[in-house]
Design an enzyme around this catalytic site. Structure first.
Site, mmCIF file in Angstrom:
data_model
loop_
_atom_site.group_PDB
_atom_site.id
_atom_site.type_symbol
_atom_site.label_atom_id
_atom_site.label_comp_id
_atom_site.label_asym_id
_atom_site.label_seq_id
_atom_site.Cartn_x
_atom_site.Cartn_y
_atom_site.Cartn_z
ATOM 1 N N ASN A 29 0.878 -1.180 0.000
ATOM 2 C CA ASN A 29 0.000 0.000 0.000
ATOM 3 C C ASN A 29 0.911 1.224 0.000
ATOM 4 O O ASN A 29 1.527 1.531 1.016
ATOM 5 C CB ASN A 29 -0.898 -0.027 1.247
ATOM 6 C CG ASN A 29 -1.681 1.256 1.426
ATOM 7 O OD1 ASN A 29 -1.789 2.056 0.504
ATOM 8 N ND2 ASN A 29 -2.238 1.453 2.618
ATOM 9 N N TRP A 30 0.974 1.873 -1.145
ATOM 10 C CA TRP A 30 1.913 2.992 -1.290
ATOM 11 C C TRP A 30 1.440 4.278 -0.610
ATOM 12 O O TRP A 30 2.182 5.239 -0.511
ATOM 13 C CB TRP A 30 2.149 3.265 -2.769
ATOM 14 C CG TRP A 30 3.260 2.452 -3.359
ATOM 15 C CD1 TRP A 30 4.043 1.542 -2.708
ATOM 16 C CD2 TRP A 30 3.723 2.495 -4.711
ATOM 17 N NE1 TRP A 30 4.967 1.019 -3.578
ATOM 18 C CE2 TRP A 30 4.799 1.580 -4.807
ATOM 19 C CE3 TRP A 30 3.348 3.218 -5.847
ATOM 20 C CZ2 TRP A 30 5.485 1.370 -5.999
ATOM 21 C CZ3 TRP A 30 4.028 2.999 -7.034
ATOM 22 C CH2 TRP A 30 5.088 2.103 -7.107
ATOM 23 N N LYS A 31 0.147 4.339 -0.283
ATOM 24 C CA LYS A 31 -0.414 5.578 0.281
ATOM 25 C C LYS A 31 -0.134 6.741 -0.686
ATOM 26 O O LYS A 31 -0.120 6.505 -1.899
ATOM 27 C CB LYS A 31 0.132 5.813 1.688
ATOM 28 C CG LYS A 31 -0.005 4.545 2.548
ATOM 29 C CD LYS A 31 0.202 4.737 3.993
ATOM 30 C CE LYS A 31 0.030 3.390 4.702
ATOM 31 N NZ LYS A 31 0.129 3.490 6.131
ATOM 32 N N HIS A 112 -9.394 1.730 5.160
ATOM 33 C CA HIS A 112 -8.086 1.903 5.804
ATOM 34 C C HIS A 112 -8.228 2.903 6.953
ATOM 35 O O HIS A 112 -8.982 3.873 6.856
ATOM 36 C CB HIS A 112 -7.052 2.397 4.791
ATOM 37 C CG HIS A 112 -5.658 2.337 5.334
ATOM 38 N ND1 HIS A 112 -5.167 3.305 6.167
ATOM 39 C CD2 HIS A 112 -4.687 1.406 5.204
ATOM 40 C CE1 HIS A 112 -3.926 2.963 6.524
ATOM 41 N NE2 HIS A 112 -3.607 1.825 5.939
ATOM 42 N N GLU A 114 -6.466 5.261 7.917
ATOM 43 C CA GLU A 114 -6.208 6.677 7.586
ATOM 44 C C GLU A 114 -7.435 7.317 6.948
ATOM 45 O O GLU A 114 -7.693 8.499 7.141
ATOM 46 C CB GLU A 114 -4.963 6.769 6.670
ATOM 47 C CG GLU A 114 -3.690 6.509 7.465
ATOM 48 C CD GLU A 114 -2.559 5.837 6.698
ATOM 49 O OE1 GLU A 114 -2.563 5.875 5.454
ATOM 50 O OE2 GLU A 114 -1.671 5.258 7.355
ATOM 51 N N GLU A 184 -5.517 -4.540 10.769
ATOM 52 C CA GLU A 184 -4.441 -3.572 10.915
ATOM 53 C C GLU A 184 -4.647 -2.796 12.218
ATOM 54 O O GLU A 184 -5.393 -1.796 12.236
ATOM 55 C CB GLU A 184 -4.438 -2.591 9.736
ATOM 56 C CG GLU A 184 -4.149 -3.236 8.404
ATOM 57 C CD GLU A 184 -3.458 -2.268 7.448
ATOM 58 O OE1 GLU A 184 -2.367 -2.587 6.982
ATOM 59 O OE2 GLU A 184 -4.000 -1.179 7.202
ATOM 60 N N GLY A 190 2.762 2.192 10.765
ATOM 61 C CA GLY A 190 3.795 3.210 10.606
ATOM 62 C C GLY A 190 4.585 3.518 11.868
ATOM 63 O O GLY A 190 5.310 4.511 11.923
ATOM 64 N N SER A 230 3.436 -2.209 10.331
ATOM 65 C CA SER A 230 4.889 -2.331 10.550
ATOM 66 C C SER A 230 5.461 -3.689 10.135
ATOM 67 O O SER A 230 6.352 -4.222 10.785
ATOM 68 C CB SER A 230 5.237 -2.016 12.007
ATOM 69 O OG SER A 230 4.936 -0.662 12.285
ATOM 70 N N GLY A 251 2.777 -1.320 4.239
ATOM 71 C CA GLY A 251 2.801 0.108 3.929
ATOM 72 C C GLY A 251 4.212 0.577 3.610
ATOM 73 O O GLY A 251 4.734 0.358 2.516
ATOM 74 N N GLY A 252 4.862 1.200 4.585
ATOM 75 C CA GLY A 252 6.180 1.817 4.390
ATOM 76 C C GLY A 252 7.187 0.919 3.696
ATOM 77 O O GLY A 252 7.914 1.370 2.788
#
Ligand code: PGA
Length: 275
Positions: A29-31, A112, A114, A184, A190, A230, A251-252
């Site tokens: 997930n590149w956001k 998600h 966010e 999640e 993150g 994470s 994610g990251g």
């Protein structure tokens, strides 16, 4: 409503490639990151390899066509990070299911944390989005998870029960069997602090039990439940080895080619993954 199959089978150069239910999926997930040129080279570098898992990336809307083009003819899946809760019409700034398909996406993340936190998306909206994705033949990847204070107050199960019931309301057992859910925990996203394997296994088993109680054992056995928060090359294999973990949402660590590549190759053989 159609039955979703896009993650369970994929047509590649005229041939149908079938994945059994719950074979491991690793989705990035590149956001809100990267450019079209970066997307082209990143996806081209990854998509041509053969992985022993279902592999894919949820990219920003503007990069879907470039990513889909770079992944054409491979099993690498390109998806969106969100979709409108409406089919079409006067809804300024939104992107519909049809537009996602037209751009080359085969799945979309909904719910998600966010989106829930920054854009006040509630379970009812996520339910509408999920149902529309199914109706339009796109694979929904529905995110659920508790906040840090809910985690500390031991309210994880209560929160997840509500999220699962409300986000998936009205779906049939067949739809649930084809669905991807991602647990999640918000406090793990993150932060570099993934949930412990024990907590992840307990929560995933709980989610499966909730699904079994509401939609039956067959749906519970078939639904894919991913873990996200994470994930990195150091913890991926331990998480993937857990009985009720059917994959990872990253994610990251999906932003760096080498790191994401390492996570994608965590599943080492087809035997490990029933493919
Ligand atoms: P993270 O994000 O891997 O950077 O923690 C996961 C996610 O938000 O899906």
């Amino acid at each position: 409503m159609k039955i979703i199959l896009s993650f369970d089978s994929k047509e590649i150069q005229g041939k149908k490639v079938a994945y059994p239910h719950r074979s491991k999926a690793i989705i990035g997930n590149w956001k809100m990151n990267k450019t079209i040129a970066e997307t082209r080279s990143f996806v081209s570098a990854l998509a041509l390899s053969a992985y022993f898992c279902k592999a894919g990336l949820a990219v920003p809307f503007s990069m879907i066509p470039a990513a889909a083009e770079a992944a054409r003819g491979t099993t690498f899946m390109i998806g969106a990070q969100n979709v409108a809760a409406y089919k079409d019409g006067p809804i300024t700034g939104e992107i519909s299911n049809l537009m996602l398909k037209d751009a080359g996406a085969s799945f979309a993340i909904v719910g998600h944390s966010e989106r829930r936190t920054l854009f006040h998306e509630d379970n009812e909206t996520i339910n509408r989005k999920t149902a529309l994705l199914i109706e339009e033949g796109l694979q929904p990847l529905v995110c659920i998870g508790e906040t840090e204070s809910e985690h500390k107050l031991n309210k994880t199960e209560e929160v997840l029960l509500r999220q699962i019931s409300e986000c998936l309301e009205g779906l049939s057992s067949l739809h649930i069997a084809g669905l991807i859910l991602a647990y999640e925990p918000i406090w793990a996203i993150g932060t570099g602090q993934a949930a412990t394997p024990q907590k992840v296994q307990n929560v995933h088993a709980y989610c499966r039990k909730v699904i079994a109680d509401k939609w039956g054992n067959d749906a519970a056995e078939k639904i894919s439940i991913l873990y996200g928060g994470s994930v990195n090359p150091g913890n991926a294999s331990e998480l993937l080895a857990l009985k009720d973990v059917d994959g990872l949402l990253v994610g990251g660590a999906s932003l760096v080619l080498e790191t994401f590549g390492k996570i994608l190759t965590t599943v080492k053989s087809s035997k490990d993954n029933n493919i």
